[in-house]
Design an enzyme around this catalytic site. Sequence first.
Site, PDB file in Angstrom:
ATOM      1  N   GLY A  72       0.815  -1.220   0.000  1.00 49.38           N
ATOM      2  CA  GLY A  72       0.000   0.000   0.000  1.00 49.38           C
ATOM      3  C   GLY A  72       0.840   1.257   0.000  1.00 49.38           C
ATOM      4  N   GLN A  73       2.178   1.100   0.053  1.00 49.05           N
ATOM      5  CA  GLN A  73       3.015   2.302   0.095  1.00 49.05           C
ATOM      6  C   GLN A  73       2.815   3.114  -1.177  1.00 49.05           C
ATOM      7  OE1 GLN A  73       7.120   1.515   0.984  1.00 49.05           O
ATOM      8  NE2 GLN A  73       6.562   0.114   2.636  1.00 49.05           N
ATOM      9  N   GLY A  74       2.654   4.426  -1.009  1.00 46.37           N
ATOM     10  CA  GLY A  74       2.337   5.327  -2.114  1.00 46.37           C
ATOM     11  C   GLY A  74       3.049   4.988  -3.409  1.00 46.37           C
ATOM     12  N   ARG A  75       4.378   4.787  -3.334  1.00 47.56           N
ATOM     13  CA  ARG A  75       5.129   4.635  -4.586  1.00 47.56           C
ATOM     14  C   ARG A  75       4.842   3.316  -5.289  1.00 47.56           C
ATOM     15  NH1 ARG A  75       8.674   4.118  -0.515  1.00 47.56           N
ATOM     16  NH2 ARG A  75      10.119   2.359  -0.411  1.00 47.56           N
ATOM     17  N   TYR A  76       4.229   2.365  -4.592  1.00 52.67           N
ATOM     18  CA  TYR A  76       3.932   1.084  -5.245  1.00 52.67           C
ATOM     19  C   TYR A  76       2.481   0.985  -5.708  1.00 52.67           C
ATOM     20  CZ  TYR A  76       8.353  -0.430  -3.294  1.00 52.67           C
ATOM     21  OH  TYR A  76       9.679  -0.537  -2.979  1.00 52.67           O
TER      22      TYR A  76
END
Length: 194
Positions: A72-76
């Site tokens: 869920g990390q923004g960059r992924y």
Amino acid sequence: MGLFDKLAGWLGLKKKEVHVLCLGLDNSGKTTIINKLKPSNAQTQDIVPTIGFSIEKFKTSSLSFTVFDMSGQGRYRNLWEHYYKEGQAIIFVIDSSDKLRMVVAKEELDTLLNHPDIKHRRLPILFFANKMDLRDAISSVKVSQLLSLENIKDKPWHICASDALKGEGLQEGVDWLQDQITQSDSSNEDMRDK
Ligand code: G3D
């Protein structure tokens, strides 16, 4: 599906494979939930943040689930859409104690629901209003209001309050998902038989 396959399915000899996408913001509890659903001898003790995505498997009485646990990390998050076509169902996890990011969770959900590979498909969506054990957690009814789930008209959905650390609420959710998938399979078969 042939009679033998159906019989094997009913007898639990052969489980139908289902691909499920597990989505939600980072830290909402996706990996913890999937880990708890695996057989106890396959569970990991140390949950590490998911980089990109990982593939996990667990079984219910009639289905064999392959879960794409998407980071869920923004960059992924822009990776998610490459797997939408693969998914036959979605598990969307919300940290019920993270009121500040509820708006971001709603934006992610809206983007998902409007994606061309998702929009016109009748995919079941199971929401886990997770971290219910925390004092700051809001109720699953409130989560459902903040995410405007009542606006989802063209897909079956269900929300379960969960505490992934204790495993509470997870079985209810997975039972619902299994029912949805088996029901849609049998209605598809009925259509084919006509
Ligand atoms: P993610 O895969 O969505 O990024 P994780 O989230 O499964 O890695 O969980 C993030 C943190 O939340 C972990 O804590 C995990 O133990 C915790 N967590 C997950 N579910 C629950 C829950 O239901 N209740 C509580 N209280 N905590 C939960 P750490 O400390 O390892 O970062």
